[in-house]
Design an enzyme around this catalytic site. Structure first.
Site, PDB file in Angstrom:
ATOM      1  N   GLU A  46     -16.205 -23.719 -15.461  1.00  0.00           N
ATOM      2  CA  GLU A  46     -17.110 -23.454 -14.169  1.00  0.00           C
ATOM      3  C   GLU A  46     -16.816 -22.188 -13.882  1.00  0.00           C
ATOM      4  O   GLU A  46     -15.996 -21.571 -14.597  1.00  0.00           O
ATOM      5  CB  GLU A  46     -16.524 -24.393 -13.015  1.00  0.00           C
ATOM      6  CG  GLU A  46     -15.269 -23.726 -12.568  1.00  0.00           C
ATOM      7  CD  GLU A  46     -13.906 -23.744 -13.457  1.00  0.00           C
ATOM      8  OE1 GLU A  46     -14.012 -24.615 -14.322  1.00  0.00           O
ATOM      9  OE2 GLU A  46     -13.098 -23.199 -13.302  1.00  0.00           O
ATOM     10  N   LYS A  59      -7.149 -13.654 -15.860  1.00  0.00           N
ATOM     11  CA  LYS A  59      -7.880 -14.792 -16.543  1.00  0.00           C
ATOM     12  C   LYS A  59      -7.751 -15.003 -17.835  1.00  0.00           C
ATOM     13  O   LYS A  59      -7.532 -16.154 -18.264  1.00  0.00           O
ATOM     14  CB  LYS A  59      -9.152 -15.178 -15.881  1.00  0.00           C
ATOM     15  CG  LYS A  59      -9.175 -15.081 -14.390  1.00  0.00           C
ATOM     16  CD  LYS A  59     -10.555 -15.844 -13.972  1.00  0.00           C
ATOM     17  CE  LYS A  59     -10.567 -16.265 -12.546  1.00  0.00           C
ATOM     18  NZ  LYS A  59     -10.487 -14.961 -11.413  1.00  0.00           N
ATOM     19  N   SER A 113      -4.604  -7.895  -9.599  1.00  0.00           N
ATOM     20  CA  SER A 113      -4.892  -9.057 -10.512  1.00  0.00           C
ATOM     21  C   SER A 113      -6.055  -8.621 -11.317  1.00  0.00           C
ATOM     22  O   SER A 113      -6.272  -9.289 -12.569  1.00  0.00           O
ATOM     23  CB  SER A 113      -5.242 -10.524  -9.494  1.00  0.00           C
ATOM     24  OG  SER A 113      -6.162 -10.015  -8.749  1.00  0.00           O
TER      25      SER A 113
HETATM   26  C1  LIG Z   1     -10.457 -15.270 -10.359  1.00  0.00           C
HETATM   27  C2  LIG Z   1      -9.732 -14.115  -9.802  1.00  0.00           C
HETATM   28  C3  LIG Z   1      -8.886 -14.086  -8.488  1.00  0.00           C
HETATM   29  C4  LIG Z   1      -8.612 -15.421  -7.916  1.00  0.00           C
HETATM   30  O1  LIG Z   1      -8.105 -16.436  -8.557  1.00  0.00           O
HETATM   31  P1  LIG Z   1      -6.616 -16.938  -8.479  1.00  0.00           P
HETATM   32  O2  LIG Z   1      -6.618 -18.380  -9.140  1.00  0.00           O
HETATM   33  O3  LIG Z   1      -6.142 -17.150  -7.015  1.00  0.00           O
HETATM   34  O4  LIG Z   1      -5.740 -15.955  -9.215  1.00  0.00           O
HETATM   35  C5  LIG Z   1      -8.185 -13.019  -7.932  1.00  0.00           C
HETATM   36  N1  LIG Z   1      -8.178 -12.026  -8.972  1.00  0.00           N
HETATM   37  C6  LIG Z   1      -9.094 -11.684  -9.571  1.00  0.00           C
HETATM   38  C7  LIG Z   1      -9.410 -10.167 -10.177  1.00  0.00           C
HETATM   39  C8  LIG Z   1      -9.989 -12.896 -10.052  1.00  0.00           C
HETATM   40  O5  LIG Z   1     -10.722 -12.663 -11.003  1.00  0.00           O
END
Ligand SMILES: *Cc1c(COP(=O)(O)O)cnc(C)c1O
Length: 407
Positions: A122, A100, A389
């Site tokens: 948000e 993010k 992610s």
């Molecule tokens: C917020 C988040 C997501 C989901 O958001 P996307 O916009 O689909 O990437 C996925 N993995 C993590 C670790 C997150 O913090």
């Protein structure tokens, strides 16, 4: 409220309509927001072409966020699954623990360029709120984060983190008191304070230019991964797997590979605890096209068009709609979308922890589920990249409640 307008047109007109991905995307907002969105689009188009802006962003991604992130060969997981060779793209190693920050730094610098020193955002689980509060502290901005009171209760620690970073967290008591209600409230604030305020949206959602702009800030993930795998293996992967909430980490890693038709792009949605409406957040398995929060995409809704409740063990995947570019990739067949259940994700989390010493976020664990299912059926000469992610530290409480570990 949702509607189901489908924009028809031949390919040339579609391409000419800015902010559309096939029929999807668009700008379904009250007129009061149009000038703000137009200003944002204009400024973003200028910033994109401005070398100084790009250089400053690259430098912060490098010195502050921790890019480039590693592409790691998961040897023990590969040996265990006896199939394709598995690599992990380590977005979990970034500052604040997930991808993010890429988008927050990009939009933060854009706000600075526009002379807007008040940022609103948000947040659901609090991850986007924490990344936004972090960037606001770094750039010296005022920061207000809207969060459903139900989410505040579930994610107390992230509420404290945001406050520690100097942000004001405003509880939202309407609707289901979760993410979509927080977005409604942030949009209301933006309408009122648009002159000095930038709305830092956290995924590839919302009205144009957000889905395009947020994707651009994340496509560095795929650009790095493509160069890294070519260097390590001398060829492209057979598949790339990523979890899909709003869709930012997945489109970020997919984007540079879209033109490589032989690379399969696989998105994993939250299968939750069942197939009925309300038990999951799998928009491509039970959803249909509709409008939510400024964009036309797949949406979990009832027959009257009211937005359905969703469920997932991972808060980051728990949203009723999905980025419009994914809707287009889905319909064209260029990307495939599958789902993983809560229990499968919890098990995958344990497996990755024990084979590689990496505790993934529960969101990322959904992508791990798919590689566990798919790798054994692939050739040993095939390569799969899984996007990790985020890291799982934020989920330790949930993991503890759900996993009975002895000894
Ligand atoms: C917020 C988040 C997501 C989901 O958001 P996307 O916009 O689909 O990437 C996925 N993995 C993590 C670790 C997150 O913090």
């Amino acid at each position: 409220m949702a509607t189901t307008t489908v924009i028809k047109g031949d390919k040339s007109t579609k391409a000419a309509v800015k902010g559309r991905f096939g029929a999807y995307g668009g700008r379904y907002v009250p007129e009061t927001l149009m000038s703000a969105l137009e200003e944002l689009e204009r400024e973003y188009d200028k910033a994109k072409r401005d070398r100084r802006f790009q250089r400053r962003l690259d430098e912060l991604l490098h010195t502050y966020a921790g890019r480039p992130t590693a592409l790691f060969f998961a040897r023990r997981l590969t040996e265990k699954l006896r199939g394709a060779k598995i690599y992990l793209k380590r977005e979990d190693l970034l500052h604040t623990g997930a991808h993010k920050i890429n988008n927050c730094l990009g939009q933060g610098l854009l706000a600075e360029r526009m002379g807007k020193r008040r940022i609103i955002a948000e947040t659901g689980a609090g991850q986007h709120g924490v990344a936004t509060a972090t960037v606001c502290a770094l750039l010296g901005f005022e920061c207000v984060v809207y969060m459903g009171t139900e989410d505040m209760r579930r994610q107390e620690l992230n509420v404290f983190r945001m406050r520690l970073l100097g942000a004001e967290v405003r509880g939202v008591d309407s609707g289901s008191r979760t993410l979509k209600d927080a977005i409604n409230e942030a949009m209301r604030d933006w309408v009122t304070n648009v002159r000095n305020t930038h709305y830092l949206l956290g995924s590839v959602l919302g009205a144009h230019p957000y889905p395009t702009m947020v994707r651009d800030f994340h496509k560095v993930i795929g650009r790095e991964a493509r160069a890294q795998i070519l260097k390590a293996e001398g060829k492209l992967p057979a598949a790339i797997i990523a979890c899909v909430g709003g869709g930012s980490n997945s489109i970020g890693i997919f984007y540079e590979f879209i033109k490589d038709k032989r690379v399969r792009l696989i998105g994993v949605e939250a299968g939750g605890c069942g197939d009925n409406l309300g038990q999951h957040a799998a928009r491509f398995h039970g959803g249909s096209p509709g409008v939510l929060q400024g964009t036309f995409s797949y949406l979990l809704q009832d027959v009257a068009g009211q937005v359905a409740n969703t469920h997932s063990v991972s808060a980051g995947l728990d949203y009723p709609s999905i980025g419009p570019e994914h809707a287009a990739l889905h319909d064209s067949g260029r990307a495939e979308y599958v789902s993983a259940s809560d229990t499968e994700a919890l098990d995958a989390c344990t497996l990755l922890a024990r084979t590689e010493g990496i505790i993934p976020a529960l969101e990322s664990a959904h992508a791990v589920v798919e590689v566990i299912k798919r790798a054994p059926r692939m050739k040993k000469s095939d390569i799969v990249i899984v996007n990790v992610s985020g890291r799982g530290d934020k989920d330790i409480g949930i993991l503890r409640e759900n996993l009975k570990l002895d000894g």
